[in-house]
Design an enzyme around this catalytic site. Structure first.
Site, PDB file in Angstrom:
ATOM      1  N   SER A  86       2.300   3.104  -1.757  1.00  0.00           N
ATOM      2  CA  SER A  86       3.306   2.258  -2.403  1.00  0.00           C
ATOM      3  C   SER A  86       3.949   2.995  -3.578  1.00  0.00           C
ATOM      4  O   SER A  86       3.260   3.376  -4.534  1.00  0.00           O
ATOM      5  CB  SER A  86       2.651   0.966  -2.896  1.00  0.00           C
ATOM      6  OG  SER A  86       3.530   0.337  -3.813  1.00  0.00           O
ATOM      7  N   HIS A 138       5.776   2.887   1.482  1.00  0.00           N
ATOM      8  CA  HIS A 138       5.919   1.458   1.208  1.00  0.00           C
ATOM      9  C   HIS A 138       6.740   1.274  -0.074  1.00  0.00           C
ATOM     10  O   HIS A 138       6.459   1.900  -1.094  1.00  0.00           O
ATOM     11  CB  HIS A 138       4.516   0.860   1.042  1.00  0.00           C
ATOM     12  CG  HIS A 138       4.466  -0.620   0.895  1.00  0.00           C
ATOM     13  ND1 HIS A 138       4.504  -1.490   1.963  1.00  0.00           N
ATOM     14  CD2 HIS A 138       4.381  -1.402  -0.208  1.00  0.00           C
ATOM     15  CE1 HIS A 138       4.425  -2.734   1.525  1.00  0.00           C
ATOM     16  NE2 HIS A 138       4.365  -2.706   0.207  1.00  0.00           N
ATOM     17  N   ASP A 156       8.188  -1.551  -2.699  1.00  0.00           N
ATOM     18  CA  ASP A 156       8.057  -2.929  -3.169  1.00  0.00           C
ATOM     19  C   ASP A 156       9.296  -3.351  -3.934  1.00  0.00           C
ATOM     20  O   ASP A 156       9.601  -2.805  -4.991  1.00  0.00           O
ATOM     21  CB  ASP A 156       6.833  -3.040  -4.089  1.00  0.00           C
ATOM     22  CG  ASP A 156       5.545  -2.950  -3.299  1.00  0.00           C
ATOM     23  OD1 ASP A 156       5.383  -3.757  -2.361  1.00  0.00           O
ATOM     24  OD2 ASP A 156       4.716  -2.089  -3.608  1.00  0.00           O
ATOM     25  N   MET A 180      11.075  -6.317  -5.984  1.00  0.00           N
ATOM     26  CA  MET A 180      10.735  -7.545  -6.716  1.00  0.00           C
ATOM     27  C   MET A 180      11.941  -8.020  -7.509  1.00  0.00           C
ATOM     28  O   MET A 180      12.624  -7.208  -8.137  1.00  0.00           O
ATOM     29  CB  MET A 180       9.591  -7.269  -7.683  1.00  0.00           C
ATOM     30  CG  MET A 180       8.377  -6.641  -7.029  1.00  0.00           C
ATOM     31  SD  MET A 180       7.082  -6.416  -8.240  1.00  0.00           S
ATOM     32  CE  MET A 180       5.833  -5.616  -7.234  1.00  0.00           C
ATOM     33  N   HIS A 207       9.111  -3.898   1.508  1.00  0.00           N
ATOM     34  CA  HIS A 207       8.467  -5.201   1.302  1.00  0.00           C
ATOM     35  C   HIS A 207       9.292  -5.994   0.289  1.00  0.00           C
ATOM     36  O   HIS A 207       9.291  -5.688  -0.895  1.00  0.00           O
ATOM     37  CB  HIS A 207       7.036  -4.914   0.782  1.00  0.00           C
ATOM     38  CG  HIS A 207       6.238  -6.128   0.429  1.00  0.00           C
ATOM     39  ND1 HIS A 207       5.069  -6.052  -0.297  1.00  0.00           N
ATOM     40  CD2 HIS A 207       6.416  -7.443   0.720  1.00  0.00           C
ATOM     41  CE1 HIS A 207       4.572  -7.272  -0.458  1.00  0.00           C
ATOM     42  NE2 HIS A 207       5.370  -8.131   0.140  1.00  0.00           N
ATOM     43  N   MET A 219       9.820  -8.821  -1.987  1.00  0.00           N
ATOM     44  CA  MET A 219       9.211  -9.938  -2.731  1.00  0.00           C
ATOM     45  C   MET A 219      10.342 -10.570  -3.535  1.00  0.00           C
ATOM     46  O   MET A 219      10.413 -10.458  -4.766  1.00  0.00           O
ATOM     47  CB  MET A 219       8.100  -9.411  -3.639  1.00  0.00           C
ATOM     48  CG  MET A 219       6.841  -9.042  -2.853  1.00  0.00           C
ATOM     49  SD  MET A 219       5.725  -8.025  -3.809  1.00  0.00           S
ATOM     50  CE  MET A 219       6.470  -6.430  -3.524  1.00  0.00           C
ATOM     51  N   MET A 248      -1.192 -10.346   2.318  1.00  0.00           N
ATOM     52  CA  MET A 248      -1.349  -9.866   0.937  1.00  0.00           C
ATOM     53  C   MET A 248      -2.804 -10.031   0.507  1.00  0.00           C
ATOM     54  O   MET A 248      -3.380 -11.119   0.659  1.00  0.00           O
ATOM     55  CB  MET A 248      -0.441 -10.656  -0.010  1.00  0.00           C
ATOM     56  CG  MET A 248       1.044 -10.378   0.123  1.00  0.00           C
ATOM     57  SD  MET A 248       1.515  -8.647  -0.100  1.00  0.00           S
ATOM     58  CE  MET A 248       0.997  -8.329  -1.796  1.00  0.00           C
ATOM     59  N   ASP A 253      -2.150  -5.247   1.783  1.00  0.00           N
ATOM     60  CA  ASP A 253      -1.427  -4.720   0.617  1.00  0.00           C
ATOM     61  C   ASP A 253      -2.012  -5.310  -0.650  1.00  0.00           C
ATOM     62  O   ASP A 253      -1.951  -6.524  -0.860  1.00  0.00           O
ATOM     63  CB  ASP A 253       0.057  -5.087   0.766  1.00  0.00           C
ATOM     64  CG  ASP A 253       0.936  -4.543  -0.340  1.00  0.00           C
ATOM     65  OD1 ASP A 253       0.447  -3.774  -1.179  1.00  0.00           O
ATOM     66  OD2 ASP A 253       2.137  -4.899  -0.349  1.00  0.00           O
TER      67      ASP A 253
HETATM   68  C1  DX5 Z   1       1.922  -5.852  -5.028  1.00  0.00           C
HETATM   69  C2  DX5 Z   1       2.601  -4.826  -4.139  1.00  0.00           C
HETATM   70  C3  DX5 Z   1       1.719  -3.712  -3.703  1.00  0.00           C
HETATM   71  C4  DX5 Z   1       1.151  -2.874  -4.798  1.00  0.00           C
HETATM   72  C5  DX5 Z   1      -0.174  -2.334  -4.362  1.00  0.00           C
HETATM   73  O1  DX5 Z   1       2.820  -6.872  -5.313  1.00  0.00           O
HETATM   74  O2  DX5 Z   1       3.105  -5.461  -2.974  1.00  0.00           O
HETATM   75  O3  DX5 Z   1       2.336  -2.914  -2.718  1.00  0.00           O
HETATM   76  O4  DX5 Z   1       1.981  -1.799  -5.152  1.00  0.00           O
HETATM   77  O5  DX5 Z   1      -0.731  -1.649  -5.417  1.00  0.00           O
HETATM   78  P1  DX5 Z   1      -2.256  -1.239  -5.494  1.00  0.00           P
HETATM   79  O6  DX5 Z   1      -2.570  -0.435  -4.268  1.00  0.00           O
HETATM   80  O7  DX5 Z   1      -2.316  -0.446  -6.737  1.00  0.00           O
HETATM   81  O8  DX5 Z   1      -3.055  -2.504  -5.551  1.00  0.00           O
HETATM   82 ZN    ZN Z   2       3.890  -4.274  -1.146  1.00  0.00          ZN
END
Ligand code: DX5
Ligand code: ZN
Length: 226
Positions: free
Chosen positions: A10, A35, A37, A39, A68, A70, A139, A177
């Site tokens: 990620s 990956h 993320d 947000m 991903h 969010m 998740m 994840d």
């Molecule tokens: C959380 C994200 C993850 C996050 C995982 O909201 O969707 O992808 O980056 O991070 P680690 O592996 O550090 O828990």
């Molecule tokens: Zn993620």
């Protein structure tokens, strides 16, 4: 048949001052996906990247981008992220949208589509949507931040997903994840997950190649029945 293991670091955990070097570091480690993320500060209490970040990654790597979302209104932004270069686009069941329609938009553009569910969301809530997806993201932390501890109760949901997939002759991947480490990858793979997102436990390590190798080794122990 067991699905091949895929490792997806990620970018949330990378050193942003060195994006290109960070991508090279995980490419050299032989990862399967990158990956990303996204947000929006509404669906989750944090802000991260926009489509330009995805487009930048697309320019510098051939590793498939596992994006991903969010975000609260994924139907409004799905097209933009696919045009930016997403190879897999995952949206949340809990967001404000007609999830079936959003998944259709994604598939209609020739992109793989994923459905994500938060730790507290029951597997049963996915219903027949599961028949239309390429990937189910369970998740294993509450989304929003990297570096949180793995929620072990989600393992049951993964087992439910595997059973449903078998009963209905489906083929979707199961991704986990959040909080994935050398300790939590084994139980996740044993439960049936095959796509492993890891931020801190790859980018947080000085030697990403060794980190990925160790994660794969722990997963292989489980696959071999160890
Ligand atoms: C959380 C994200 C993850 C996050 C995982 O909201 O969707 O992808 O980056 O991070 P680690 O592996 O550090 O828990
Ligand atoms: Zn993620």
């Amino acid at each position: 048949m067991k699905k091949p293991l895929k490792i997806a670091p990620s970018m949330l955990a990378c050193n942003l001052a060195q994006i290109e070097n960070e991508v090279r570091r995980v490419e050299a480690a032989g990862v399967d996906y990158i990956h990303v993320d996204i947000m929006d500060g509404h669906f989750v209490p944090n802000l991260s990247f926009g489509p330009e970040f995805v487009a930048t990654l697309k320019r510098i790597t051939k590793v498939p981008l596992d994006v991903h979302l969010m975000i609260q209104q994924p139907d409004r932004y799905a097209r933009t992220f696919i045009e930016a270069g997403a190879d897999i686009l995952t949206v949340h069941l809990e967001a404000y949208h007609d999830v079936r329609r959003t998944l259709e938009i994604i598939r209609g553009m020739g992109c793989k589509c994923g459905l994500s569910i938060n730790p507290m969301t029951l597997f049963q809530n996915c219903g027949s949507i599961l028949k239309k997806i390429d990937l189910l993201l369970c998740m294993t932390v509450n989304p929003g931040f990297g570096g949180q501890p793995f929620i072990v109760e989600v393992l049951d949901k993964i087992r439910q997903a595997v059973a449903y997939r078998e009963q209905h002759g489906l083929d979707f991947d199961i991704e986990v994840d959040g909080g994935l480490t050398t300790d939590t990858i084994g139980p996740s793979v044993a439960a049936g997950a095959n796509v492993i997102v890891a931020g801190t436990s790859i980018f947080g390590k000085a030697d990403a190649t060794a980190a990925v190798k160790e994660l794969r080794a722990r997963a292989a122990e489980v696959s071999a029945g160890g």
